[in-house]
Design a protein around this motif. Structure first.
Motif, PDB file in Angstrom:
ATOM      1  N   ILE A   1       0.761  -1.420   0.105  1.00  0.00           N
ATOM      2  CA  ILE A   1      -0.092  -0.277  -0.148  1.00  0.00           C
ATOM      3  C   ILE A   1       0.789   1.226   0.028  1.00  0.00           C
ATOM      4  O   ILE A   1       1.987   1.366   0.577  1.00  0.00           O
ATOM      5  CB  ILE A   1      -0.860  -0.105   1.579  1.00  0.00           C
ATOM      6  N   LYS A   2       0.843   1.876  -1.075  1.00  0.00           N
ATOM      7  CA  LYS A   2       1.605   3.289  -1.488  1.00  0.00           C
ATOM      8  C   LYS A   2       0.312   4.562   0.104  1.00  0.00           C
ATOM      9  O   LYS A   2      -0.477   4.612  -0.684  1.00  0.00           O
ATOM     10  CB  LYS A   2       1.551   3.374  -2.640  1.00  0.00           C
ATOM     11  N   LEU A   3       1.243   4.890   0.499  1.00  0.00           N
ATOM     12  CA  LEU A   3       0.051   5.760   1.487  1.00  0.00           C
ATOM     13  C   LEU A   3       0.916   7.162   1.638  1.00  0.00           C
ATOM     14  O   LEU A   3       1.935   6.918   2.082  1.00  0.00           O
ATOM     15  CB  LEU A   3      -0.403   5.208   2.480  1.00  0.00           C
ATOM     16  N   ASP A   4       0.514   7.867   1.246  1.00  0.00           N
ATOM     17  CA  ASP A   4       0.638   9.284   0.977  1.00  0.00           C
ATOM     18  C   ASP A   4       1.154   9.957   2.629  1.00  0.00           C
ATOM     19  O   ASP A   4       0.272   9.400   4.321  1.00  0.00           O
ATOM     20  CB  ASP A   4      -0.438  10.653   0.672  1.00  0.00           C
ATOM     21  N   ASP A   5       2.604  10.642   2.904  1.00  0.00           N
ATOM     22  CA  ASP A   5       3.023  10.886   3.883  1.00  0.00           C
ATOM     23  C   ASP A   5       2.066  11.736   4.710  1.00  0.00           C
ATOM     24  O   ASP A   5       1.753  11.799   6.229  1.00  0.00           O
ATOM     25  CB  ASP A   5       4.134  11.444   3.788  1.00  0.00           C
ATOM     26  N   SER A   6       1.078  11.815   3.761  1.00  0.00           N
ATOM     27  CA  SER A   6       0.409  13.541   4.814  1.00  0.00           C
ATOM     28  C   SER A   6      -0.657  12.782   6.011  1.00  0.00           C
ATOM     29  O   SER A   6      -1.328  13.343   6.283  1.00  0.00           O
ATOM     30  CB  SER A   6       0.417  14.015   3.560  1.00  0.00           C
ATOM     31  N   LEU A   7      -0.797  11.672   5.381  1.00  0.00           N
ATOM     32  CA  LEU A   7      -2.123  11.075   5.772  1.00  0.00           C
ATOM     33  C   LEU A   7      -1.524  10.196   7.673  1.00  0.00           C
ATOM     34  O   LEU A   7      -0.833   8.784   7.031  1.00  0.00           O
ATOM     35  CB  LEU A   7      -3.101  10.490   5.406  1.00  0.00           C
ATOM     36  N   PRO A   8      -1.881  10.797   8.357  1.00  0.00           N
ATOM     37  CA  PRO A   8      -1.294  10.194   9.705  1.00  0.00           C
ATOM     38  C   PRO A   8      -2.542   9.038  10.084  1.00  0.00           C
ATOM     39  O   PRO A   8      -3.489   8.746   9.711  1.00  0.00           O
ATOM     40  CB  PRO A   8      -1.689  11.059  11.037  1.00  0.00           C
ATOM     41  N   LEU A   9      -1.851   7.738   9.847  1.00  0.00           N
ATOM     42  CA  LEU A   9      -2.990   6.683  10.194  1.00  0.00           C
ATOM     43  C   LEU A   9      -1.982   5.779  11.272  1.00  0.00           C
ATOM     44  O   LEU A   9      -1.126   4.822  10.806  1.00  0.00           O
ATOM     45  CB  LEU A   9      -2.821   6.333   8.924  1.00  0.00           C
TER      46      LEU A   9
ATOM     47  N   ILE B   1     -11.156   4.912   0.643  1.00  0.00           N
ATOM     48  CA  ILE B   1     -10.659   5.435  -0.707  1.00  0.00           C
ATOM     49  C   ILE B   1      -9.774   5.418  -0.642  1.00  0.00           C
ATOM     50  O   ILE B   1      -9.178   5.948  -1.139  1.00  0.00           O
ATOM     51  CB  ILE B   1     -12.128   5.206  -1.101  1.00  0.00           C
ATOM     52  N   THR B   2      -9.338   7.040   0.331  1.00  0.00           N
ATOM     53  CA  THR B   2      -8.206   7.829   0.524  1.00  0.00           C
ATOM     54  C   THR B   2      -7.130   6.926   0.695  1.00  0.00           C
ATOM     55  O   THR B   2      -5.499   7.055   0.334  1.00  0.00           O
ATOM     56  CB  THR B   2      -8.207   8.713   1.546  1.00  0.00           C
ATOM     57  N   VAL B   3      -7.427   5.480   1.533  1.00  0.00           N
ATOM     58  CA  VAL B   3      -6.320   4.916   1.812  1.00  0.00           C
ATOM     59  C   VAL B   3      -5.624   3.776   0.737  1.00  0.00           C
ATOM     60  O   VAL B   3      -4.926   3.822   0.520  1.00  0.00           O
ATOM     61  CB  VAL B   3      -6.220   3.913   3.296  1.00  0.00           C
ATOM     62  N   ASN B   4      -6.861   3.363  -0.082  1.00  0.00           N
ATOM     63  CA  ASN B   4      -6.681   2.242  -0.584  1.00  0.00           C
ATOM     64  C   ASN B   4      -7.656   1.648  -1.595  1.00  0.00           C
ATOM     65  O   ASN B   4      -8.939   1.389  -1.041  1.00  0.00           O
ATOM     66  CB  ASN B   4      -5.505   1.303  -0.796  1.00  0.00           C
ATOM     67  N   GLU B   5      -7.906   2.561  -3.103  1.00  0.00           N
ATOM     68  CA  GLU B   5      -9.170   2.628  -3.363  1.00  0.00           C
ATOM     69  C   GLU B   5      -9.497   0.832  -3.539  1.00  0.00           C
ATOM     70  O   GLU B   5     -11.082   0.364  -3.594  1.00  0.00           O
ATOM     71  CB  GLU B   5      -9.176   3.324  -4.526  1.00  0.00           C
ATOM     72  N   GLU B   6      -8.478  -0.012  -3.813  1.00  0.00           N
ATOM     73  CA  GLU B   6      -9.010  -1.080  -4.512  1.00  0.00           C
ATOM     74  C   GLU B   6      -9.452  -1.874  -3.151  1.00  0.00           C
ATOM     75  O   GLU B   6     -10.594  -2.783  -3.382  1.00  0.00           O
ATOM     76  CB  GLU B   6      -7.961  -1.702  -4.957  1.00  0.00           C
ATOM     77  N   LEU B   7      -8.907  -1.902  -1.918  1.00  0.00           N
ATOM     78  CA  LEU B   7      -8.967  -2.469  -1.239  1.00  0.00           C
ATOM     79  C   LEU B   7     -10.385  -1.994  -0.176  1.00  0.00           C
ATOM     80  O   LEU B   7     -11.137  -2.831  -0.353  1.00  0.00           O
ATOM     81  CB  LEU B   7      -8.117  -2.399   0.387  1.00  0.00           C
ATOM     82  N   ALA B   8     -10.749  -0.960  -0.459  1.00  0.00           N
ATOM     83  CA  ALA B   8     -12.100  -0.102  -0.290  1.00  0.00           C
ATOM     84  C   ALA B   8     -13.238  -0.700  -1.041  1.00  0.00           C
ATOM     85  O   ALA B   8     -14.048  -1.550  -0.810  1.00  0.00           O
ATOM     86  CB  ALA B   8     -12.091   1.583  -0.142  1.00  0.00           C
TER      87      ALA B   8
END
Lengths: 254, 262
Positions: free
Chosen positions: A79-87, B152-159
Motif C-alpha cells: 500500500i502506497k500511503l501518502d506521508d501526509s495521512l497519519p494513520l 478510498i483515500t487509503v487504498n481504493e482497491e481494498l475499499a
C-alpha cells in the motif's frame, strides 16, 4: 482432490484492454480449504485474474459465478500511503471493518503483531505491513482470501513463517486461498493446486504434477530456478516478527 | 459597535474554516490542491453566469461549481491526457471565461477584486447564518460517510473489495468540495480558498497521530487564522482575505518550529 462446491467459479473468462489480451479463456474454481497458487512470468495476467476474482475487473467474455453473500478478504501487494495521512495500525484495521477493539486486538495477536496496534503505519517494515494487511483481511472472516505476492519484501524466514500462518488460517476458518507468487520455492510446499498462467492456463494440478508438465518446464526451465530448487523441509518452529522462535504444534500435513 | 461590525464576518469566516479543516485534510491526503484551485476558478464563471441570467449569486456559483466537479470527476477516468494537464486547461480556461464574461456584461459593475480576494467585511448576519447552515450540512455528510471516504483515500482497491461504492464516494467528496468552495467565494475569494484548504491541515500534520485528530486540529488552526486575520485587518487596515491566509501561513511556520508529536 477437493470436491466441495466451489465458492467462486470462472468459466471461459477473457479480459482485453483494447487490442491487448490480458487473459484468455480461463477456467478456475476456488473451493473451501483449498490453497490455489497462480504462477507465471511477468505480464502473464496473474494480477488481472486475481482482480477478476475480487470483482475489481469485469471480464470481457465468460462468466464469474459467486456464492451469494460471499465475503472476500484481499491482501494487496503493498500500500502506497501518502506521508501526509497519519494513520495507526488500529485505525487502519477499523477502516476495513467497523469492528470493536477486542476483535482488532485478537486478530493482530493471531498474526503475531499485537505489539503494533498503536504504531503508525508509516513506521512498519515490509514484513510487519504484510501481517497488518493479513489482519485486515482476516477481520472480515473471509470465505475467500486473495493474496497478491504476499512474500514480497520479506526475508526467507519471514516468508516461511507467513506461508505457515496461511495454512493455519486456512485450517482455522476453512477459507479458500488464492495466492499470486513468483516464489516457486515456497509455492510448491504450501499449495494444493498450482495454476501456471501465460494469458491462458498452460497447465494446472497438484505441485508434483505441474512440475513435470512440459508447459511448466518451458516457462520455468530448471536452470533458471537456480538455487531456488524445490525443497520440502519440515518446520519444527516458526518465528515471530520480533525474532523469537516458538514451537509449532502442527507442521506440514501434506 | 465593533462587535456589531465584526461579528457577521467573524461568524462567516469561522464557518468556512471549520469545514476547511476536514475537507482540506482530504485535499492534502489525496493531492487534490490543483483540483480545488480549478473549482475555485470555476466559481468565478458561476458568478458571471449568475449575473448574466439574473440569478442570485450563491445558487449560480454552487450550480456551476458542482457541475464542474462532476464533469472533472468523469473526465479524470479517461487516459488521454494527464490529470494535472487537464486541470490546468480547465482551470485557466474557466477563469479567463469568467473574467471575459464579467467584462462583457454592459450594465453590471462588478468588484472583481472582491471575487478574487474575498470580501468578508461585506458579509451580513443573514449570510453568516446561511454559511453556518451550509457548513453544518457538509460536516454532517462528512461525518456520516467518514469511514468510506477515508477508506478510498487509503487504498481504493481494498475499499472496493470491502464493499465501499468507490466511484460514488469519490463523487460525493468532489461535490462536497465544490459546495464548500462555492460558499467560500465571498469570504476568502477565488485565489485564496485553496490556501485555506491546504495550509491548516499541513500545519496540523506533525501533531496528529490519527486522521480525525488532523482534521479537527486543522479546523482549529483555520479558525484561529480567521480570528488572527480579522484582527490584523482591523488594526493594520489590511485586506481581510490575504490577512487570513497570512495568519494561516504564520501558523504553519510556527508548526515547523514546534517539536513534532506524531
Amino acid at each position: 482432490m477437493n470436491t466441495a462446491r466451489p465458492l467462486i467459479e470462472l468459466r471461459q473468462v477473457s479480459v482485453r484492454y483494447g487490442d491487448v489480451t490480458a487473459l484468455s479463456q480461463v477456467d478456475m474454481a476456488l473451493r473451501p480449504r483449498q490453497i490455489t497458487t497462480l504462477v507465471g512470468p511477468n505480464g502473464a495476467g496473474k494480477s488481472t485474474l486475481a482482480r477478476v476474482v475480487l470483482g475489481i475487473v469485469s471480464p470481457s467474455e465468460g462468466t464469474v459465478s459467486k456464492e451469494p453473500s460471499l465475503r472476500i478478504g484481499y491482501m494487496p501487494q503493498r500500500i502506497k500511503l501518502d506521508d501526509s495521512l497519519p494513520l495507526t495500525v488500529d485505525r487502519f484495521l477499523w477502516l476495513g471493518q467497523p469492528s470493536n477493539k477486542a476483535a482488532r486486538k485478537a486478530v493482530l495477536k493471531r498474526v503475531g503483531v499485537r505489539h503494533l496496534r498503536k504504531r503508525s503505519v508509516h513506521q512498519l517494515s515490509g514484513g510487519e505491513w504484510q501481517r497488518v494487511l493479513l489482519a485486515r483481511a482476516l477481520l472480515r472472516s473471509p470465505d475467500v482470501l486473495v493474496l497478491d505476492e504476499p512474500a514480497q519484501g520479506v526475508d526467507v524466514s519471514g516468508q516461511d513463517a507467513l506461508y505457515g500462518l496461511l495454512k493455519e488460517v486456512r485450517d482455522e476458518i476453512g477459507c479458500a486461498i488464492l495466492l499470486i507468487s513468483h516464489d516457486l520455492h515456497f509455492v510448491m510446499a504450501a499449495t494444493d493446486e498450482v495454476i501456471c498462467l501465460q494469458q491462458h492456463i498452460c497447465c494446472s494440478g497438484t505441485p508434483d504434477v505441474v512440475q513435470r508438465n512440459p508447459a511448466y518446464l518451458a516457462l520455468f526451465p530448471p536452470q533458471t530456478q537456480g538455487n531456488l530448487a524445490l525443497y520440502q523441509h519440515h518446520h519444527d518452529h516458526h518465528h515471530h516478527p520480533e525474532g523469537d522462535a516458538c514451537a509449532m504444534e502442527d507442521t506440514h500435513d501434506n | 459597535m465593533i462587535i456589531e461590525l465584526l461579528l457577521p464576518p467573524l461568524l462567516a469566516g469561522l464557518a468556512i474554516a471549520l469545514v476547511c479543516g476536514p475537507m482540506g485534510a482530504f485535499v492534502v491526503w489525496r493531492r487534490m490542491a490543483f483540483f480545488g484551485d480549478t473549482l475555485a476558478h470555476g466559481s468565478l464563471l458561476g458568478a458571471a453566469f449568475g449575473l448574466a441570467v439574473g440569478m442570485a449569486l450563491y445558487p449560480a456559483v454552487i450550480l456551476c461549481c458542482v457541475m464542474l466537479a462532476l464533469i472533472l470527476t468523469a473526465l479524470q477516468r479517461q487516459q488521454f491526457i494527464a490529470n494535472d494537464t487537464l486541470l490546468g486547461i480547465v482551470a485557466h480556461t474557466t477563469l479567463a471565461l469568467g473574467i471575459v464574461a464579467l467584462s462583457l456584461l454592459p450594465q453590471v459593475k462588478v468588484d472583481l477584486f472582491g471575487f478574487l480576494f474575498g470580501d468578508l467585511l461585506a458579509v451580513g448576519l443573514a449570510e453568516a447564518g446561511l454559511l453556518w447552515l451550509g457548513a453544518s450540512l457538509i460536516l454532517l455528510v462528512l461525518v456520516l460517510n467518514w469511514r468510506q471516504l477515508l477508506s478510498i483515500t487509503v487504498n481504493e482497491e481494498l475499499a472496493k473489495v470491502e464493499g465501499v461504492p468507490t466511484h460514488l464516494t469519490r463523487t460525493l467528496l468532489m461535490v462536497l468540495l465544490a459546495l464548500l468552495i462555492a460558499s467560500a467565494l465571498r469570504t476568502v475569494g477565488v485565489l485564496l480558498i485553496t490556501s485555506l484548504l491546504v495550509i491548516p491541515p499541513a500545519a496540523a500534520r506533525r501533531f496528529s497521530p490519527t486522521p480525525e485528530h488532523m482534521a479537527i486540529l486543522a479546523s482549529i488552526i483555520g479558525m484561529v487564522a480567521v480570528v488572527g486575520g480579522l484582527a490584523m485587518s482591523w488594526f493594520l487596515d489590511t485586506p481581510v482575505g490575504p490577512s487570513i491566509v497570512l495568519a494561516a501561513a504564520g501558523a504553519f511556520l510556527t508548526s515547523l518550529i514546534l517539536p513534532a508529536r506524531a
